[in-house]
Design a protein around this motif. Sequence first.
Motif, short mmCIF file in Angstrom:
data_model
loop_
_atom_site.label_atom_id
_atom_site.label_comp_id
_atom_site.label_asym_id
_atom_site.label_seq_id
_atom_site.Cartn_x
_atom_site.Cartn_y
_atom_site.Cartn_z
N ALA A 99 0.85 -1.20 0.00
CA ALA A 99 0.00 0.00 0.00
C ALA A 99 0.88 1.25 0.00
CB ALA A 99 -0.92 0.00 1.22
N ILE A 100 1.88 1.27 0.87
CA ILE A 100 2.73 2.45 1.00
C ILE A 100 3.69 2.61 -0.18
CG2 ILE A 100 4.67 3.40 2.34
CD1 ILE A 100 3.23 2.49 4.87
N ASN A 101 4.28 1.51 -0.59
CA ASN A 101 5.34 1.63 -1.60
C ASN A 101 4.85 1.56 -3.04
OD1 ASN A 101 7.73 1.79 0.22
ND2 ASN A 101 6.90 -0.16 0.93
N GLU A 102 3.64 1.05 -3.26
CA GLU A 102 3.14 0.97 -4.63
C GLU A 102 1.83 1.72 -4.87
OE1 GLU A 102 3.21 -3.15 -5.95
OE2 GLU A 102 5.13 -3.43 -4.90
N MET A 118 7.40 6.85 3.26
CA MET A 118 6.65 7.15 4.48
C MET A 118 7.42 6.49 5.62
SD MET A 118 2.64 6.73 3.63
CE MET A 118 1.78 7.79 2.46
N TYR A 119 7.42 7.13 6.78
CA TYR A 119 8.11 6.53 7.93
C TYR A 119 7.36 6.85 9.21
CZ TYR A 119 10.33 11.20 8.33
OH TYR A 119 10.59 12.54 8.44
N ALA A 305 -3.50 -6.56 4.78
CA ALA A 305 -2.68 -7.68 4.28
C ALA A 305 -1.20 -7.42 4.59
CB ALA A 305 -2.89 -7.86 2.78
N ASP A 306 -0.77 -6.16 4.42
CA ASP A 306 0.63 -5.80 4.69
C ASP A 306 0.94 -5.97 6.18
OD1 ASP A 306 0.84 -5.13 2.02
OD2 ASP A 306 0.67 -2.96 2.35
#
Length: 312
Positions: A99-102, A118-119, A305-306
């Motif tokens: 979700a975050i990276n794609e 994001m962190y 899911a992540d």
Amino acid sequence: QTWRYAFEEAIDEVQGVFAQQFQDYIEANSDYSVQLFPFGTLGESDDIMEQTQAGILQFVNQSPGFTGALIPEAQVFFVPYLLPQEGEALNEFFRNSVAINEMFPELYAQHGLELLTMYPEGEVVMTTKQPVRSPADLNEQNIRVMTNPLLVESYRAFGAVPTPLPWGEVYGGLQTNMIQGQENPMFFVESTRMYEVTDYITFTGHNNFTTAFMANKDFFDGLSEDDQQLIRDAVEVAFDHILEYQDGLTESALETILESKPEMEVVILSEEERQPFMDAAESVEAEFIRMTGDSGQAILDQMKADRDAVTD
Ligand code: 6CS
């Protein structure tokens, strides 16, 4: 050539430490220089976002807490109890999340932003003037939240009167009793001295503070592949550094607070006490889907899911 980079915190707070690491890497590995603009130098969070979209700034660090109106799906970070708790699982989540990276980079791109990473910035705690053991304790309390519609919804579901405000108004608002509480990670409660104007710190476990670092997309797309890679490498170094930097930060910030104000009450809610707050998450999730439709549903499903991938 100089790149301009604004963020929402002071130079020695988490976003500032990340920014300095990015700056050091770029300047050590290229002829570019990076000029940093900490909180307050160019306005509030919304102002630095506008300046980045307009291309006046090349880089900006803005938390989803302020991006929710622009990108409704970014509000997913305010569904309570969705992210893994602090620690290695949380770090892995940020590293590997699809979700975050794609998915999120595509959504940010629609608003002229190249999402670089994001962190997390630490577990969110409530600091209040009255003790908080249950949602009933938040009744009639004006609790300041970032200007994010779903975060407003969360605090409504928690029983409070949510009061969205930009950061610059929070300390004064607590001082004058216009608001009776707020939420933030512990390092920020310490560095901004919010403990001076509240008396209780409550660990509810409902969230970790997430932030996002991005570039103006036209600027980024106009760079050579080598320069784009330079930026991605700098982000990776800063990302690793900021996770390491935060190891133990919540604990040391709490210690510092208790040294300055020994009478500060610190409460860690038990599983049982957390349950009613957890129950509230369901209606917040439903509200998120109402606000964002299929696109939000896809993000929420992927986030879960992540999370399961790093906690199971
Ligand atoms: O509560 C806020 O508005 C701020 N909190 C943090 C941890 N960073 C920046 C943001 O403006």
